[in-house]
Write a protein that holds these residues in place. Structure first.
Motif, PDB file in Angstrom:
ATOM      1  N   GLU A 207      35.915  36.999  43.688  1.00 50.10           N
ATOM      2  CA  GLU A 207      35.580  36.216  42.636  1.00 50.10           C
ATOM      3  C   GLU A 207      36.813  36.032  41.618  1.00 50.10           C
ATOM      4  O   GLU A 207      36.896  34.977  41.116  1.00 50.10           O
ATOM      5  CB  GLU A 207      34.449  37.015  41.728  1.00 50.10           C
ATOM      6  N   GLU A 209      39.850  36.306  42.333  1.00 50.74           N
ATOM      7  CA  GLU A 209      40.856  35.517  43.051  1.00 50.74           C
ATOM      8  C   GLU A 209      40.666  33.921  42.776  1.00 50.74           C
ATOM      9  O   GLU A 209      41.461  33.153  42.624  1.00 50.74           O
ATOM     10  CB  GLU A 209      40.885  36.162  44.546  1.00 50.74           C
ATOM     11  N   ILE A 210      39.341  33.599  43.109  1.00 55.52           N
ATOM     12  CA  ILE A 210      38.686  32.257  42.849  1.00 55.52           C
ATOM     13  C   ILE A 210      39.204  31.896  41.453  1.00 55.52           C
ATOM     14  O   ILE A 210      39.649  30.646  41.185  1.00 55.52           O
ATOM     15  CB  ILE A 210      37.177  31.993  43.474  1.00 55.52           C
ATOM     16  N   MET A 211      38.881  32.559  40.409  1.00 56.06           N
ATOM     17  CA  MET A 211      38.946  32.372  39.285  1.00 56.06           C
ATOM     18  C   MET A 211      40.429  31.896  38.897  1.00 56.06           C
ATOM     19  O   MET A 211      40.889  30.904  38.119  1.00 56.06           O
ATOM     20  CB  MET A 211      38.715  33.384  38.256  1.00 56.06           C
ATOM     21  N   ARG A 212      41.281  32.824  39.546  1.00 57.63           N
ATOM     22  CA  ARG A 212      42.608  32.637  39.084  1.00 57.63           C
ATOM     23  C   ARG A 212      43.166  31.269  39.837  1.00 57.63           C
ATOM     24  O   ARG A 212      43.940  30.382  39.210  1.00 57.63           O
ATOM     25  CB  ARG A 212      43.461  33.518  39.841  1.00 57.63           C
ATOM     26  N   LEU A 213      42.565  31.083  40.970  1.00 59.13           N
ATOM     27  CA  LEU A 213      43.091  29.888  41.891  1.00 59.13           C
ATOM     28  C   LEU A 213      42.612  28.581  41.279  1.00 59.13           C
ATOM     29  O   LEU A 213      43.121  27.518  41.324  1.00 59.13           O
ATOM     30  CB  LEU A 213      42.593  29.874  43.420  1.00 59.13           C
ATOM     31  N   VAL A 214      41.643  28.528  40.652  1.00 61.44           N
ATOM     32  CA  VAL A 214      41.189  27.310  39.886  1.00 61.44           C
ATOM     33  C   VAL A 214      41.873  27.183  38.387  1.00 61.44           C
ATOM     34  O   VAL A 214      41.365  26.179  37.774  1.00 61.44           O
ATOM     35  CB  VAL A 214      39.650  27.163  39.791  1.00 61.44           C
TER      36      VAL A 214
END
Lengths: 304, 225
Positions: A207, A209-214
């Protein structure tokens, strides 16, 4: 951070707490246990400390004077003692006061009427209290000087020296052990809660990691976890205070029965007398541990 | 639009990328192919700024992103859409919330979110399932949501790392078709894939990588290792 962003992040923290309710429940329960352990140990140590302090406060030296000693001599002696920095209080007890005290102690017994006020054999005395129980020995040596010997009949301390020293040693030991145990248990509890929060965050690594990538910035990632930590602290405080209150009511009569003493009553009195301080301390400790552990645990996921 | 100049990435003694030089123009569709360990993923990670080159430059719109500071990274990532093989959707959020989240982190207003999310979900054909959780969707549907999230803040570049890796042929073609449509609207699409059939049929520019090196760069080519 704008107000809109703040409310968005705050809402996210609360939503995450609810959506990960099993993880939140586990972390909150561990936090509750942590707070319970901290509170019980802190309270026990404080009560032990208070009890030992009151025992130590009762320790004193009484100097009984010969009837031949003049009032001037006693007053001068009293001044000399009071001038010492390790002396807390010196109180003169006249023959009359000694008689009143004797009669009070022996009230209801025949022996109380044995002494005639006109032929009062009870000696005049000085009650000396030390700032610290450990200084009693030095004060007793001072009082035992040869210059004072002619007017002194007896010094109580000499007779009780062994018992007093043992008591001083025991109370000091009890206090130290109390704080040591509290410290060790608090440390263990903090490590356990740190590990629990780390695990809850680890399970949500993707979760983050996804936050960082968006394109979420550090605050957007970090603050919801801090809010979750805050919620663990607040909810755990409420639960642990409730447990403490109910537990006290159940355990106190049992402890009184088994121990045959009112130590547990003292705990209960301490709890009800300091309820707000205990709740305040718990909530502060709970929030500090919750936020602190969340911050430490999230740190490593914020890189890159 | 994108220029990679002398990019090398070294992990201890292993060179994952070895002196890569290439340019990608505005509106291009580029497929990166090659066997496992060829360096495709490392190159993609350089473009998403998850990794930095040991030496060399990666220029996007004339700015070297290898030199971006950590506080600048979120702003860069908001300008590049990324689609992954494993979709990387937030499992606790609905389709709508997953896409909206990408806008929320950009400080978009509630009105903007309400306006753009349904449009983009409609574009990828997922509007009807906006209230479903990712676990309630098929692989192809999840990838559509992932594409919608990547596109919602209208990026100029869309990077797709093996987007069809977990999909059956029909779903794979639907996703590729969607990427081609997005490309036709002017977005640069960089597609890393193993799928020979797809590369052969779309007839777009193909970069072949092997052992961390760029072996060939052919316009309107097919898959060939």
């Amino acid at each position: 951070m704008s107000w809109k962003t703040f409310t968005r992040i705050f809402k996210l923290g609360i939503t995450n707490f609810w959506r990960n309710r099993w993880l939140s429940l586990a972390a909150t329960l561990v936090m509750t246990l942590t707070l319970l352990i901290i509170s019980i140990f802190a309270m026990m140590t404080l009560v032990i400390s208070k009890t030992t302090d009151s025992i130590r406060d009762k320790m004193d030296i009484t100097v009984y004077f010969n009837d031949s000693a003049t009032v001037d001599q006693i007053v001068s002696f009293q001044h000399q003692i009071a001038a010492r920095t390790d002396v807390k209080e010196v109180r003169y007890i006249s023959k009359e006061e000694a008689l009143v005290s004797f009669k009070n102690q022996q009230a209801g017994k025949k022996v109380a009427d044995l002494i005639d006020p006109n032929e009062n054999p009870l000696p005049r005395s000085l009650e000396v209290k030390a700032n610290q129980a450990e200084s009693l020995d030095q004060i007793a040596t001072f009082l035992g000087q040869e210059t004072f010997t002619p007017m002194v009949h007896v010094i109580s301390y000499q007779e009780n020296r062994v018992v007093i020293n043992r008591l001083i040693g025991f109370t000091t030991f009890l206090k130290k052990v109390g704080w040591l145990f509290s410290g060790v248990f608090v440390l263990i509890s903090i490590l356990v809660i740190l590990n629990t929060i780390r695990l809850t965050i680890l399970t949500r690594k993707n979760e983050i990691e996804i936050m960082r990538l968006v394109g979420a910035n550090d605050n957007f990632i970090k603050v919801p976890f801090i809010i979750e930590g805050l919620l663990y602290g607040i909810i755990a405080t409420i639960i642990s205070t409730m447990f403490l209150k109910i537990g006290m009511q159940i355990i106190t009569p049992m402890m009184n029965q088994y121990l045959g003493m009112d130590f547990s009553n003292q705990m209960t009195n301490f709890f009800s007398g300091n309820f707000l301080s205990i709740f305040g301390m718990e909530i502060l400790v709970g929030i500090a541990i919750g936020i602190g552990c969340s911050l430490i645990s999230i740190r490593k996921y914020l890189k890159v | 639009m994108i220029e990679i100049a002398g990019a090398t990435k070294q992990y201890n003694t292993v060179k994952a990328l070895d002196n890569i030089n290439l340019k990608i123009a505005r509106g291009e569709f580029v497929s990166i192919v090659g066997p496992s360990g060829a360096g495709k993923s490392t190159l993609i990670k350089m473009l998403t700024c998850e990794e930095k080159p040991t030496t060399g430059k990666i220029l996007i719109a004339d700015r070297n992103i290898a030199k971006l500071k950590s506080e600048e990274l979120p702003y860069y990532r908001r300008k590049v859409g990324v689609v992954f093989q494993d979709f990387k959707l937030l499992p606790q959020k609905t389709v709508y919330e997953n896409v909206a989240f990408a806008l929320e982190v950009c400080d978009a207003t509630d009105e903007e979110i309400k306006d753009r999310v349904p449009k983009i979900l409609d574009l990828v054909g997922m509007l009807k399932k906006k209230d479903n959780l990712p676990t309630e969707l098929s692989g192809g549907e999840r990838q559509r949501v992932s594409i919608a999230r990547a596109l919602v803040h209208s990026p100029k570049i869309l990077i797709a790392d093996e987007p069809t890796g977990n999909l059956d042929p029909i779903n794979s073609w639907e996703i590729i078709d969607l990427l081609l449509r997005i490309n036709r609207q002017g977005t640069v699409v960089i597609l890393a894939t193993h799928n020979k059939e797809i590369v052969d049929r779309i007839k777009k520019r193909v970069l072949l990588m092997k052992g961390g090196k760029l072996i060939s760069d052919r316009i309107k080519a097919g898959y060939c290792i």
